[in-house]
Structures are given as structure tokens and as C-alpha cells.
Design a protein around this motif. Structure first.
Motif, mmCIF file in Angstrom:
data_model
loop_
_atom_site.group_PDB
_atom_site.id
_atom_site.type_symbol
_atom_site.label_atom_id
_atom_site.label_comp_id
_atom_site.label_asym_id
_atom_site.label_seq_id
_atom_site.Cartn_x
_atom_site.Cartn_y
_atom_site.Cartn_z
ATOM 1 N N LEU A 186 -5.919 -4.201 10.507
ATOM 2 C CA LEU A 186 -4.454 -3.810 9.925
ATOM 3 C C LEU A 186 -3.934 -3.736 11.520
ATOM 4 N N LYS A 187 -4.775 -4.031 12.754
ATOM 5 C CA LYS A 187 -4.281 -4.471 14.357
ATOM 6 C C LYS A 187 -3.435 -5.282 14.010
ATOM 7 N N LEU A 188 -4.549 -6.188 13.642
ATOM 8 C CA LEU A 188 -3.723 -7.467 13.658
ATOM 9 C C LEU A 188 -2.242 -7.715 12.913
ATOM 10 N N LYS A 189 -2.521 -7.635 12.056
ATOM 11 C CA LYS A 189 -0.850 -7.256 10.816
ATOM 12 C C LYS A 189 -0.077 -6.759 11.863
ATOM 13 N N SER A 190 -0.643 -5.954 12.465
ATOM 14 C CA SER A 190 0.643 -5.051 13.517
ATOM 15 C C SER A 190 1.399 -5.192 14.105
ATOM 16 N N GLY A 191 0.875 -6.197 14.742
ATOM 17 C CA GLY A 191 1.104 -7.116 15.896
ATOM 18 C C GLY A 191 0.270 -6.435 16.798
ATOM 19 N N ARG A 192 -0.554 -6.319 16.648
ATOM 20 C CA ARG A 192 -1.342 -5.556 18.357
ATOM 21 C C ARG A 192 -2.106 -6.907 18.587
#
Ligand code: BTN
Length: 252
Positions: A186-192
Motif C-alpha cells: 500500500l505504501k508503494l501504491k500510494s507512490g512512496r
């Protein structure tokens, strides 16, 4: 047995648990091709008859002792050139789980995506991405995590039990692993992306240390970075070089 989880948002809502299969990655790939297979579906087998590792190697795991599983993801939000970030977040998630159960251990990620305790391997990751129209259509995240096995053919392998002297309930380890992977995904999905990359470097085995490597020849070098596309950047007396997966080995 492994059950569908209630405490995650999307991961492991559908868990297919089997006593035996050839390879969970193979089963997951077949399932992922069907559009009605939900993102986050997990295939887990007590025993694999043809467990696959990186570089065409096999993956050996004593039946019922460890976790051998694959997850179907549909990371359409990632560009093809960002696919190494799936390796990054999976390695970090597994590292977190090992640290959760062994808080005092020195747990590192080894490029491209092993997890080590000290300098012995406790988990291997095999990610297979299927690309369609310049996007990742689906990804199969295969994880072998050594939990309770006490003897291995190679002295380079270890398990949570070898390191701690106690055995663990594999369903607890499974649940922890699922919530950790979901957290990083989810971190990746939010662009982090920058944040997870810097965490990966923080825990990277050999980062900024002088060590021996084997490429075309043996040399002493220092890992300086990992590019966003997954190349290992190593400096030596000739300067900095980028290495792809099969081009360099650690000697230790
Ligand atoms: C490596 O060589 O380090 C990668 C090992 C990956 C093993 C796991 S076990 C579950 C999944 N199914 C497979 O056939 N391989 C992966």
C-alpha cells in the motif's frame, strides 16, 4: 490450516491451502490468468514437489516446516521500469517479519531479494511479472521462508528455529507476513517509492562495505546503490559499474 484473513484490507482474503503441489508460483500463475482471481489471492502448500528458486535453481523445504507460498498481485499502477520495487517491498516485508519474531537478530536484505540472518539465508523470493501493453498485468510473488526446519543441505541456510532455539506456529508467521506485505504494497501504491528504496538501502547486506565479488573476475568492491530499475551499483578501482541479476555474485 491457513485461513482467509480478517485483519487485512485485500491480502489473503482468499487463501488456497493445499497439502502438496508442484510449485505455488505455477499454481498462482495459472490462477492469475483468470480475470476473476482477486488481487491478494494466496496459494500455500505444505510441500512442493518442484519448488523453484532464482537462476533456475530448485527450492528445497521440508514438508510442513516452513512457509512456501505465492501471492497474486495486479500492480497496474507501476510502470514497467519500476517493477524492481516489488522485489524491494517484498524483501522489506519479509525482513520485518523475521525481526518481529527474532527482535535481537541482525536481519538484512541481500540484493536482489534474499533475507539473511547474519550471513545465512532464511528466505528466498521469486517474483514473476507478466507484462501486457506496457503495464504489469499481474505479478506472482513467491516466498520461501524457513521457519522450523533444523537441517539444510547447505551451511548457508538457516531458519527462525535454528537462530532462536524455539519453534514457531507457521500460521502466526503467515498472518504477520500477510499484514507486512500489505503494509509495504500500500505504501508503494500510494507512490512512496523513494521512502521504500531508502529503507531497502538501510537494510542492504554489504551496503557501503568493502567486500569480495565475482563478476568476470574476482574483485574487491563497495555497494554504492541499487538503481530504481534494479541494477546493483558497485565501485571498485576501475570506477562504478552497474550489474544485472546474473552478472555478479557475492563471495563470503
Ligand atoms: C530463491 O532462489 O532464493 C527464491 C526461492 C523462492 C522459493 C519460493 S517457495 C514458494 C514459491 N514457489 C516456488 O516454486 N518458488 C517460490
Amino acid at each position: 490450516m491457513y485461513k482467509n484473513l480478517a485483519n487485512t484490507l485485500f491480502l489473503a482474503k482468499q487463501v488456497i491451502s493445499m497439502p502438496t503441489c508442484h510449485s505455488t508460483n505455477e499454481v498462482a500463475r495459472e490462477m492469475a490468468q483468470k480475470p476473476d482471481t482477486l488481487e491478494g489471492t494466496v496459494i500455500i502448500c505444505q510441500s512442493q514437489t518442484k519448488g523453484r528458486g532464482q537462476r533456475g535453481n530448485s527450492w528445497e523445504s521440508d514438508p510442513g516446516q516452513n512457509l512456501t507460498l505465492s501471492i497474486v498481485l495486479r500492480p497496474g499502477f507501476l510502470k514497467i521500469q519500476e517493477q524492481f520495487f516489488l522485489n524491494i517491498i517484498t524483501s522489506l516485508a519479509v525482513r520485518d517479519v523475521v525481526t518481529h519474531f527474532l527482535p535481537k537478530a541482525d536481519v538484512k536484505v541481500k540484493w536482489p531479494n534474499d533475507v539473511l540472518i547474519g550471513n545465512r539465508k532464511t528466505a528466498g523470493i521469486l517474483i514473476e511479472n507478466v507484462i501486457n501493453r506496457n503495464r504489469i498485468e499481474y505479478a506472482v510473488i513467491g516466498i520461501g521462508l524457513n521457519v522450523n526446519q533444523t537441517a539444510f543441505a547447505t551451511p548457508r541456510a538457516t531458519s527462525l528455529r535454528i537462530e532462536s532455539g524455539v519453534s514457531f506456529d507457521t500460521t502466526d508467521v503467515f498472518e504477520q507476513l500477510m499484514s507486512s506485505i500489505e503494509h509495504y504494497y500500500l505504501k508503494l501504491k500510494s507512490g512512496r517509492l523513494k521512502e521504500v528504496k531508502s529503507e531497502y538501502l538501510q537494510y542492504l547486506f554489504g551496503f557501503r562495505q568493502k567486500r569480495n565479488y565475482l563478476a568476470e573476475f574476482r574483485f574487491e568492491g563497495v555497494i554504492e546503490d541499487v538503481t530504481d530499475t534494479g541494477f546493483l551499483v558497485v565501485s571498485d578501482k576501475r570506477g562504478r559499474q552497474n550489474y544485472d541479476f546474473k552478472e555478479i555474485e557475492f563471495i563470503y
